[in-house]
Motif scaffolding. Structure first.
Motif, PDB file in Angstrom:
ATOM      1  N   ARG A   1       4.350  20.453  -0.561  1.00  0.00           N
ATOM      2  CA  ARG A   1       5.003  19.719   0.528  1.00  0.00           C
ATOM      3  C   ARG A   1       4.308  18.369   0.623  1.00  0.00           C
ATOM      4  NH1 ARG A   1       5.251  24.670   4.851  1.00  0.00           N
ATOM      5  NH2 ARG A   1       7.032  25.712   3.877  1.00  0.00           N
ATOM      6  N   TYR A   2       5.090  17.295   0.560  1.00  0.00           N
ATOM      7  CA  TYR A   2       4.462  15.976   0.496  1.00  0.00           C
ATOM      8  C   TYR A   2       5.238  14.918   1.266  1.00  0.00           C
ATOM      9  CZ  TYR A   2       7.955  14.928  -3.099  1.00  0.00           C
ATOM     10  OH  TYR A   2       9.129  14.729  -3.777  1.00  0.00           O
ATOM     11  N   LYS A   3       4.518  13.853   1.574  1.00  0.00           N
ATOM     12  CA  LYS A   3       5.096  12.672   2.227  1.00  0.00           C
ATOM     13  C   LYS A   3       4.467  11.457   1.580  1.00  0.00           C
ATOM     14  CE  LYS A   3       6.198  10.804   6.740  1.00  0.00           C
ATOM     15  NZ  LYS A   3       7.563  11.279   6.824  1.00  0.00           N
ATOM     16  N   VAL A   4       5.289  10.461   1.277  1.00  0.00           N
ATOM     17  CA  VAL A   4       4.827   9.213   0.671  1.00  0.00           C
ATOM     18  C   VAL A   4       5.366   8.059   1.511  1.00  0.00           C
ATOM     19  CG1 VAL A   4       4.857   7.774  -1.384  1.00  0.00           C
ATOM     20  CG2 VAL A   4       4.834  10.254  -1.623  1.00  0.00           C
ATOM     21  N   LEU A   5       4.472   7.136   1.889  1.00  0.00           N
ATOM     22  CA  LEU A   5       4.858   5.961   2.661  1.00  0.00           C
ATOM     23  C   LEU A   5       4.391   4.702   1.944  1.00  0.00           C
ATOM     24  CD1 LEU A   5       3.662   7.177   6.176  1.00  0.00           C
ATOM     25  CD2 LEU A   5       6.014   7.138   5.350  1.00  0.00           C
ATOM     26  N   CYS A   6       5.137   3.619   2.091  1.00  0.00           N
ATOM     27  CA  CYS A   6       4.726   2.315   1.573  1.00  0.00           C
ATOM     28  C   CYS A   6       4.713   1.323   2.729  1.00  0.00           C
ATOM     29  CB  CYS A   6       5.702   1.806   0.517  1.00  0.00           C
ATOM     30  SG  CYS A   6       5.558   2.619  -1.059  1.00  0.00           S
TER      31      CYS A   6
ATOM     32  N   LYS B   1       1.143  12.576  -9.769  1.00  0.00           N
ATOM     33  CA  LYS B   1       1.236  13.708 -10.692  1.00  0.00           C
ATOM     34  C   LYS B   1       0.691  14.974 -10.050  1.00  0.00           C
ATOM     35  CE  LYS B   1       0.786  10.770 -14.704  1.00  0.00           C
ATOM     36  NZ  LYS B   1       0.093  10.535 -15.961  1.00  0.00           N
ATOM     37  N   PHE B   2       1.562  15.958  -9.929  1.00  0.00           N
ATOM     38  CA  PHE B   2       1.185  17.289  -9.477  1.00  0.00           C
ATOM     39  C   PHE B   2       1.121  18.154 -10.734  1.00  0.00           C
ATOM     40  CE2 PHE B   2       3.236  15.296  -5.839  1.00  0.00           C
ATOM     41  CZ  PHE B   2       2.297  15.524  -4.847  1.00  0.00           C
ATOM     42  N   ASP B   3      -0.082  18.505 -11.129  1.00  0.00           N
ATOM     43  CA  ASP B   3      -0.324  19.143 -12.420  1.00  0.00           C
ATOM     44  C   ASP B   3      -0.642  20.620 -12.229  1.00  0.00           C
ATOM     45  OD1 ASP B   3      -1.331  20.035 -14.853  1.00  0.00           O
ATOM     46  OD2 ASP B   3      -2.409  18.167 -15.264  1.00  0.00           O
ATOM     47  N   ASN B   4       0.247  21.462 -12.719  1.00  0.00           N
ATOM     48  CA  ASN B   4       0.058  22.907 -12.663  1.00  0.00           C
ATOM     49  C   ASN B   4      -0.075  23.472 -14.079  1.00  0.00           C
ATOM     50  OD1 ASN B   4      -0.208  25.332 -11.246  1.00  0.00           O
ATOM     51  ND2 ASN B   4       1.980  25.773 -11.355  1.00  0.00           N
ATOM     52  N   SER B   5      -0.483  22.636 -15.020  1.00  0.00           N
ATOM     53  CA  SER B   5      -0.554  23.062 -16.420  1.00  0.00           C
ATOM     54  C   SER B   5      -1.631  24.120 -16.650  1.00  0.00           C
ATOM     55  CB  SER B   5      -0.789  21.855 -17.335  1.00  0.00           C
ATOM     56  OG  SER B   5      -1.998  21.209 -17.007  1.00  0.00           O
TER      57      SER B   5
ATOM     58  N   SER C   1      -5.651  22.167  -2.039  1.00  0.00           N
ATOM     59  CA  SER C   1      -4.662  21.669  -1.077  1.00  0.00           C
ATOM     60  C   SER C   1      -4.003  22.776  -0.274  1.00  0.00           C
ATOM     61  CB  SER C   1      -3.609  20.838  -1.816  1.00  0.00           C
ATOM     62  OG  SER C   1      -3.089  21.573  -2.909  1.00  0.00           O
ATOM     63  N   GLN C   2      -4.259  24.013  -0.605  1.00  0.00           N
ATOM     64  CA  GLN C   2      -3.748  25.119   0.212  1.00  0.00           C
ATOM     65  C   GLN C   2      -4.604  25.318   1.461  1.00  0.00           C
ATOM     66  OE1 GLN C   2      -5.671  25.474  -2.374  1.00  0.00           O
ATOM     67  NE2 GLN C   2      -6.826  27.380  -2.338  1.00  0.00           N
ATOM     68  N   GLU C   3      -5.834  24.773   1.433  1.00  0.00           N
ATOM     69  CA  GLU C   3      -6.745  24.924   2.563  1.00  0.00           C
ATOM     70  C   GLU C   3      -6.686  23.740   3.529  1.00  0.00           C
ATOM     71  OE1 GLU C   3     -10.589  25.520   0.839  1.00  0.00           O
ATOM     72  OE2 GLU C   3     -10.016  27.458  -0.026  1.00  0.00           O
ATOM     73  N   GLN C   4      -6.483  22.533   2.965  1.00  0.00           N
ATOM     74  CA  GLN C   4      -6.452  21.319   3.785  1.00  0.00           C
ATOM     75  C   GLN C   4      -5.566  20.287   3.094  1.00  0.00           C
ATOM     76  OE1 GLN C   4     -10.337  19.791   4.651  1.00  0.00           O
ATOM     77  NE2 GLN C   4      -9.563  17.932   5.595  1.00  0.00           N
ATOM     78  N   ALA C   5      -4.793  19.567   3.891  1.00  0.00           N
ATOM     79  CA  ALA C   5      -3.916  18.533   3.340  1.00  0.00           C
ATOM     80  C   ALA C   5      -4.748  17.462   2.642  1.00  0.00           C
ATOM     81  CB  ALA C   5      -3.064  17.904   4.438  1.00  0.00           C
ATOM     82  N   VAL C   6      -4.214  16.954   1.540  1.00  0.00           N
ATOM     83  CA  VAL C   6      -4.870  15.900   0.768  1.00  0.00           C
ATOM     84  C   VAL C   6      -4.178  14.583   1.103  1.00  0.00           C
ATOM     85  CG1 VAL C   6      -5.356  15.052  -1.558  1.00  0.00           C
ATOM     86  CG2 VAL C   6      -5.456  17.508  -1.079  1.00  0.00           C
TER      87      VAL C   6
ATOM     88  N   GLN D   1       0.848  -1.187   0.000  1.00  0.00           N
ATOM     89  CA  GLN D   1       0.000   0.000   0.000  1.00  0.00           C
ATOM     90  C   GLN D   1       0.880   1.232   0.000  1.00  0.00           C
ATOM     91  OE1 GLN D   1      -2.367   0.721   3.542  1.00  0.00           O
ATOM     92  NE2 GLN D   1      -3.942   1.693   2.311  1.00  0.00           N
ATOM     93  N   ILE D   2       0.533   2.162  -0.881  1.00  0.00           N
ATOM     94  CA  ILE D   2       1.182   3.468  -0.874  1.00  0.00           C
ATOM     95  C   ILE D   2       0.201   4.437  -0.220  1.00  0.00           C
ATOM     96  CG2 ILE D   2       0.326   4.037  -3.172  1.00  0.00           C
ATOM     97  CD1 ILE D   2       2.839   5.725  -3.589  1.00  0.00           C
ATOM     98  N   MET D   3       0.743   5.323   0.599  1.00  0.00           N
ATOM     99  CA  MET D   3      -0.071   6.356   1.244  1.00  0.00           C
ATOM    100  C   MET D   3       0.602   7.698   0.980  1.00  0.00           C
ATOM    101  SD  MET D   3      -0.746   4.288   4.777  1.00  0.00           S
ATOM    102  CE  MET D   3       0.874   3.510   4.710  1.00  0.00           C
ATOM    103  N   TRP D   4      -0.194   8.696   0.629  1.00  0.00           N
ATOM    104  CA  TRP D   4       0.368  10.007   0.368  1.00  0.00           C
ATOM    105  C   TRP D   4      -0.377  11.073   1.168  1.00  0.00           C
ATOM    106  CZ3 TRP D   4      -2.095   7.133  -3.468  1.00  0.00           C
ATOM    107  CH2 TRP D   4      -3.353   7.565  -3.836  1.00  0.00           C
ATOM    108  N   ARG D   5       0.347  12.135   1.404  1.00  0.00           N
ATOM    109  CA  ARG D   5      -0.214  13.317   2.060  1.00  0.00           C
ATOM    110  C   ARG D   5       0.523  14.504   1.478  1.00  0.00           C
ATOM    111  NH1 ARG D   5       0.702  17.096   6.088  1.00  0.00           N
ATOM    112  NH2 ARG D   5      -1.114  17.563   7.370  1.00  0.00           N
ATOM    113  N   PHE D   6      -0.223  15.531   1.063  1.00  0.00           N
ATOM    114  CA  PHE D   6       0.446  16.716   0.546  1.00  0.00           C
ATOM    115  C   PHE D   6      -0.414  17.948   0.778  1.00  0.00           C
ATOM    116  CE2 PHE D   6      -2.172  15.531  -3.058  1.00  0.00           C
ATOM    117  CZ  PHE D   6      -2.585  16.740  -3.588  1.00  0.00           C
ATOM    118  N   SER D   7       0.252  19.070   0.725  1.00  0.00           N
ATOM    119  CA  SER D   7      -0.429  20.360   0.770  1.00  0.00           C
ATOM    120  C   SER D   7       0.393  21.326  -0.072  1.00  0.00           C
ATOM    121  CB  SER D   7      -0.566  20.866   2.208  1.00  0.00           C
ATOM    122  OG  SER D   7       0.703  21.033   2.787  1.00  0.00           O
ATOM    123  N   THR D   8      -0.252  22.414  -0.481  1.00  0.00           N
ATOM    124  CA  THR D   8       0.445  23.445  -1.233  1.00  0.00           C
ATOM    125  C   THR D   8       0.419  24.733  -0.423  1.00  0.00           C
ATOM    126  OG1 THR D   8      -1.616  23.886  -2.409  1.00  0.00           O
ATOM    127  CG2 THR D   8       0.005  22.510  -3.539  1.00  0.00           C
TER     128      THR D   8
END
Length: 159
Positions: free
Chosen positions: A141-146, A127-131, A107-112, A67-74
């Protein structure tokens, strides 16, 4: 005898529902624990660009759940985010399976936070898409765990 078969089928269905509920609870606890941790990476996604973070699934015996788990905010602004899973077949052809479609998130208001489970070898593509942004770069700012669960652990949980 038909009634006994129906009762047995209902019992199995109920047991499977309980097992799935227990797995969801466990995944929620893992996701919450990961969310409580501070991010360990930071990246700038420039305006008009897509940043892809490749996270290889750790090597493990066949049938092992990872399992991969992610958390990020901008900082200050929103961004689009999505996840794919990339794998290769026996001939070496690359296959990309959409896990989470790219969606704009506040994600600037609450961590995803989120997670995905894989049983085959491959690589997650975060994918962090700013296109969509013509002028603003975004700081993520992010963290990824497996976490890995061996087949015997899976069997014990099913019983």
């Amino acid at each position: 005898q038909q009634q006994q078969q129906q009762q047995e089928q209902q019992r199995r269905l109920f047991a499977e529902q309980q097992r799935l509920a227990q797995l969801r609870l466990q995944e929620d606890k893992q996701r919450q624990a990961a969310a409580e941790q501070e991010p360990d990476s930071e990246a700038v996604v420039t305006n008009g660009e897509v940043l892809t973070i490749r996270v290889p699934k750790p090597s493990s015996p066949p049938g092992t759940r990872t399992q991969i788990m992610w958390r990020f905010s901008t900082i200050d602004y929103d961004i689009s985010f999505g996840v794919d899973f990339e794998s290769k077949d026996e001939e070496g052809s690359v296959h990309i399976e959409p896990v989470l479609p790219v969606t704009r998130v506040m994600s600037q208001e609450q961590a995803v936070t989120g997670s995905h489970v894989a049983t085959k070898e491959g690589t997650w593509l975060l994918k962090f898409d700013n296109s969509f942004s013509y002028f603003r770069s975004k700081t993520v700012r992010y963290k990824v765990l497996c976490s890995t669960e061996a087949p015997q652990q899976q069997q014990q949980q099913q019983q």
